[in-house]
Design an enzyme around this catalytic site. Structure first.
Site, PDB file in Angstrom:
ATOM      1  N   HIS A  58       0.869  -1.194  -0.459  1.00  0.00           N
ATOM      2  CA  HIS A  58       0.001  -0.110   0.029  1.00  0.00           C
ATOM      3  C   HIS A  58       0.665   1.388  -0.067  1.00  0.00           C
ATOM      4  O   HIS A  58       1.868   1.100   0.909  1.00  0.00           O
ATOM      5  CB  HIS A  58      -1.616   0.216   1.410  1.00  0.00           C
ATOM      6  CG  HIS A  58      -0.397  -0.095   2.543  1.00  0.00           C
ATOM      7  ND1 HIS A  58       0.071  -1.073   2.889  1.00  0.00           N
ATOM      8  CD2 HIS A  58       0.177   1.281   3.292  1.00  0.00           C
ATOM      9  CE1 HIS A  58       0.568  -1.242   4.169  1.00  0.00           C
ATOM     10  NE2 HIS A  58       0.587   0.539   4.681  1.00  0.00           N
ATOM     11  N   HIS A 100       1.073   5.385   1.782  1.00  0.00           N
ATOM     12  CA  HIS A 100      -0.364   6.162   1.904  1.00  0.00           C
ATOM     13  C   HIS A 100       0.033   8.027   1.107  1.00  0.00           C
ATOM     14  O   HIS A 100       1.618   8.005   0.610  1.00  0.00           O
ATOM     15  CB  HIS A 100       0.185   6.396   3.467  1.00  0.00           C
ATOM     16  CG  HIS A 100       0.967   5.387   4.034  1.00  0.00           C
ATOM     17  ND1 HIS A 100      -0.428   5.494   5.510  1.00  0.00           N
ATOM     18  CD2 HIS A 100       1.816   3.558   4.397  1.00  0.00           C
ATOM     19  CE1 HIS A 100      -0.515   4.081   5.932  1.00  0.00           C
ATOM     20  NE2 HIS A 100       1.368   3.370   5.790  1.00  0.00           N
TER      21      HIS A 100
HETATM   22  P1  5GP Z   1       1.337   0.269   7.465  1.00  0.00           P
HETATM   23  O1  5GP Z   1       1.885   1.003   9.148  1.00  0.00           O
HETATM   24  O2  5GP Z   1       1.226  -1.368   7.077  1.00  0.00           O
HETATM   25  O3  5GP Z   1       2.505   0.467   6.380  1.00  0.00           O
HETATM   26  O4  5GP Z   1       0.152   1.626   7.330  1.00  0.00           O
HETATM   27  C1  5GP Z   1      -1.673   0.249   7.501  1.00  0.00           C
HETATM   28  C2  5GP Z   1      -2.121   1.735   7.617  1.00  0.00           C
HETATM   29  O5  5GP Z   1      -3.733   0.711   7.877  1.00  0.00           O
HETATM   30  C3  5GP Z   1      -1.795   2.497   9.566  1.00  0.00           C
HETATM   31  O6  5GP Z   1      -2.254   3.950   8.950  1.00  0.00           O
HETATM   32  C4  5GP Z   1      -3.178   1.815   9.989  1.00  0.00           C
HETATM   33  O7  5GP Z   1      -4.268   2.964  10.485  1.00  0.00           O
HETATM   34  C5  5GP Z   1      -4.210   1.324   8.064  1.00  0.00           C
HETATM   35  N1  5GP Z   1      -5.445   0.223   9.049  1.00  0.00           N
HETATM   36  C6  5GP Z   1      -5.132  -0.353   9.532  1.00  0.00           C
HETATM   37  N2  5GP Z   1      -6.594  -1.334   9.728  1.00  0.00           N
HETATM   38  C7  5GP Z   1      -7.313  -0.682   9.123  1.00  0.00           C
HETATM   39  C8  5GP Z   1      -8.860  -0.473   8.517  1.00  0.00           C
HETATM   40  O8  5GP Z   1      -9.559  -2.028   9.066  1.00  0.00           O
HETATM   41  N3  5GP Z   1      -9.074   0.639   8.297  1.00  0.00           N
HETATM   42  C9  5GP Z   1      -8.070   1.458   7.395  1.00  0.00           C
HETATM   43  N4  5GP Z   1      -9.336   2.299   6.730  1.00  0.00           N
HETATM   44  N5  5GP Z   1      -7.399   1.905   7.664  1.00  0.00           N
HETATM   45  C10 5GP Z   1      -6.513   0.412   8.850  1.00  0.00           C
END
Ligand code: 5GP
Ligand code: ZN
Length: 138
Positions: A100, A102
């Site tokens: 993903h 951001h």
């Molecule tokens: P990472 O830390 O893996 O780069 O980012 C994962 C992101 O996914 C985090 O910013 C977190 O807030 C978001 N996230 C995790 N679970 C959910 C969810 O169930 N729904 C949404 N909309 N965002 C999520």
């Protein structure tokens, strides 16, 4: 589809999300815990664990979507810019193991700093360069 993956479940509607954009390859929705309002996740529909495991065509679709979506987010939340982030592996803050991107809208006075920076000591930079170039040969 990985049945244990939260983003796969979001993409196929098993878990609700605040979708802002979708096409055949990409799904984009608001991060549930935003750095700033409008913080969006752009994810390929096809499951891959991280950026390095996704195929390049899929990544192109994501970047194409980012080019379309990010200016709209900036306009919508009256931001002055945005950060594009891809956390890869736990040490880099990756918590969800489905590739993903951001998109984090930024405002001139939001007080955030992307990350702290430091200096190389004298003579330190060249060995680092050499190691990376050697690693690229493998
Ligand atoms: P990472 O830390 O893996 O780069 O980012 C994962 C992101 O996914 C985090 O910013 C977190 O807030 C978001 N996230 C995790 N679970 C959910 C969810 O169930 N729904 C949404 N909309 N965002 C999520
Ligand atoms: Zn997944």
């Amino acid at each position: 589809m990985d049945e244990n993956c939260i983003f796969c479940k979001i993409i196929n509607g098993q878990i609700p999300s605040t979708k802002i954009y979708e096409n055949d390859y990409v799904y984009a929705f608001l991060d549930i815990m935003p750095v700033n309002k409008g913080h969006t996740l752009v994810v390929p529909k096809k499951h891959s664990k991280n950026l390095l495991e996704d195929d390049v065509e899929d990544l192109k679709h994501c970047v194409e979507a980012v080019q379309k979506i990010a200016p709209a987010i900036v306009r919508a939340v009256e931001a002055d810019g945005f950060n594009l982030g891809v956390n890869t592996n736990k040490a880099a803050g990756q918590a969800v193991f489905h590739t993903h991107f951001h998109i984090i809208p930024r405002h001139e006075e939001d007080g955030l700093r992307p990350w702290p920076q430091r200096k190389y000591d004298e003579g330190e930079i060249d060995p680092v360069k050499e190691k990376i170039i050697k690693a690229l040969e493998k």
